[in-house]
Design a protein around this motif. Structure first.
Motif, PDB file in Angstrom:
ATOM      1  N   ALA A 137      -7.382   5.629  -9.526  1.00 31.37           N
ATOM      2  CA  ALA A 137      -7.005   4.770 -10.650  1.00 31.37           C
ATOM      3  C   ALA A 137      -7.115   3.299 -10.259  1.00 31.37           C
ATOM      4  CB  ALA A 137      -5.582   5.089 -11.099  1.00 31.37           C
ATOM      5  N   SER A 138      -6.647   2.961  -9.051  1.00 37.60           N
ATOM      6  CA  SER A 138      -6.734   1.587  -8.564  1.00 37.60           C
ATOM      7  C   SER A 138      -8.193   1.162  -8.412  1.00 37.60           C
ATOM      8  CB  SER A 138      -6.003   1.463  -7.226  1.00 37.60           C
ATOM      9  OG  SER A 138      -6.151   0.171  -6.676  1.00 37.60           O
ATOM     10  N   LEU A 139      -9.018   2.065  -7.906  1.00 36.98           N
ATOM     11  CA  LEU A 139     -10.436   1.767  -7.728  1.00 36.98           C
ATOM     12  C   LEU A 139     -11.128   1.542  -9.080  1.00 36.98           C
ATOM     13  CD1 LEU A 139     -12.272   1.570  -5.225  1.00 36.98           C
ATOM     14  CD2 LEU A 139     -12.979   3.921  -5.657  1.00 36.98           C
ATOM     15  N   GLY A 140     -10.770   2.357 -10.062  1.00 37.18           N
ATOM     16  CA  GLY A 140     -11.352   2.207 -11.389  1.00 37.18           C
ATOM     17  C   GLY A 140     -10.976   0.883 -12.026  1.00 37.18           C
TER      18      GLY A 140
ATOM     19  N   GLY B 171      -5.083  -4.041  -3.530  1.00 34.75           N
ATOM     20  CA  GLY B 171      -3.896  -4.730  -4.034  1.00 34.75           C
ATOM     21  C   GLY B 171      -4.258  -6.082  -4.637  1.00 34.75           C
ATOM     22  N   THR B 172      -3.774  -6.337  -5.846  1.00 34.13           N
ATOM     23  CA  THR B 172      -4.132  -7.566  -6.557  1.00 34.13           C
ATOM     24  C   THR B 172      -3.645  -8.815  -5.835  1.00 34.13           C
ATOM     25  OG1 THR B 172      -4.020  -6.381  -8.667  1.00 34.13           O
ATOM     26  CG2 THR B 172      -3.965  -8.788  -8.745  1.00 34.13           C
ATOM     27  N   LYS B 173      -2.390  -8.805  -5.407  1.00 35.01           N
ATOM     28  CA  LYS B 173      -1.830  -9.974  -4.737  1.00 35.01           C
ATOM     29  C   LYS B 173      -2.573 -10.269  -3.442  1.00 35.01           C
ATOM     30  CE  LYS B 173       2.603 -11.891  -3.189  1.00 35.01           C
ATOM     31  NZ  LYS B 173       4.065 -11.616  -3.032  1.00 35.01           N
TER      32      LYS B 173
ATOM     33  N   ALA C 278       5.968   2.266  -2.190  1.00 34.07           N
ATOM     34  CA  ALA C 278       5.465   3.635  -2.281  1.00 34.07           C
ATOM     35  C   ALA C 278       4.199   3.702  -3.120  1.00 34.07           C
ATOM     36  CB  ALA C 278       6.547   4.538  -2.880  1.00 34.07           C
ATOM     37  N   ARG C 279       4.161   2.922  -4.203  1.00 30.69           N
ATOM     38  CA  ARG C 279       2.981   2.916  -5.054  1.00 30.69           C
ATOM     39  C   ARG C 279       1.782   2.332  -4.308  1.00 30.69           C
ATOM     40  NH1 ARG C 279       3.924   0.349 -10.717  1.00 30.69           N
ATOM     41  NH2 ARG C 279       4.631  -1.343  -9.367  1.00 30.69           N
ATOM     42  N   ALA C 280       2.018   1.236  -3.562  1.00 27.37           N
ATOM     43  CA  ALA C 280       0.936   0.628  -2.787  1.00 27.37           C
ATOM     44  C   ALA C 280       0.414   1.593  -1.734  1.00 27.37           C
ATOM     45  CB  ALA C 280       1.427  -0.661  -2.123  1.00 27.37           C
TER      46      ALA C 280
END
Length: 229
Positions: free
Chosen positions: A35-38, A114-116, A20-22
């Motif tokens: 937030a992810s983009l920042g 996504g980091t992974k 859900a977060r992804a």
């Protein structure tokens, strides 16, 4: 106890399951997306000083020595380790300046997905671009630079936009392509001292990575089949 239960439920709703977060981070316009983009932008900005430090060390010990030691030398076994090291090396400050800003731009949007996925995608891009150059490149050359990775991220964003129907990814790639359109011809054969093979194969690596690590679309919820009598 009621207060503790309320706090736990709030935390659970705020973070939720990883899926859900992804999904929230991938949805344009949400707080999670920005937030992810920042975070991705800050991370990519932190990478650039490392590249400048490496170039400063190269200049300090004798310009070009690190390039020869860690660059890709096609068809030579002692140049095979450059597949992993060459993206961190550059043939002078101008070369590094030319790669720094595009790397921040495309890297930020690639990492925001996504980091992974970013780590695995980068690994595929580096392997496809680096090994490809080692097999088909000029054996009398030493290939260094992050441009293969940059073209890989560009291919990643374009393909990700198509296979995941993420139009903001596709739009970002198109926008960056317009900004640096004059560089796109570097994927074509040229007599200039430019590794067009690395650029073209990096782009291909990005396409492969986007397909391999594409985000699965959530399945629609099953209709309630409860019968009432």
């Amino acid at each position: 106890m009621a207060g503790l239960a309320l706090a736990w439920n709030y935390r659970k709703m705020s973070y939720g399951a990883p899926e859900a977060r992804a999904e929230a981070e991938a949805k344009f316009g949400t707080d999670a997306f920005y937030a992810s983009l920042g975070r991705a932008f800050v991370t990519m900005c932190a990478v650039i000083p490392v590249l400048f430090l490496i170039e400063a060390i190269d200049v300090g010990i004798g310009s070009g020595q690190l390039d020869v030691a860690g660059g890709i030398i096609p068809h030579r076994v002692d140049g095979l380790d450059g597949v992993l090291f060459s993206p961190f090396l550059h043939a002078g400050w101008d070369h590094l300046y030319g790669n720094a800003v595009p790397l921040i731009l495309v890297g930020t949007f690639a990492l925001a997905g996504g980091t992974k996925r970013f780590i695995w995608s980068t690994f595929v891009i580096v392997l496809v671009s680096g090994l490809g150059v080692w097999f088909v490149g000029d054996p009398n050359s030493v290939v260094v630079g992050a441009s293969g990775v940059i073209f890989g991220y560009l291919g990643l964003l374009v393909t990700r936009g198509l296979v995941e129907r993420s139009w903001w990814n596709f739009g970002v790639a198109a926008f960056i392509g317009l900004l640096y359109w004059y560089q796109l011809y570097n994927i074509l054969p040229t007599d200039q001292p430019v590794s067009w093979q690395g650029h073209l194969l990096g782009l291909l690596g990005g396409v492969i990575a986007a397909i391999l690590f594409r985000r699965k679309r959530p399945r629609p919820a099953k209709p309630d089949t409860t019968f009432n009598f």
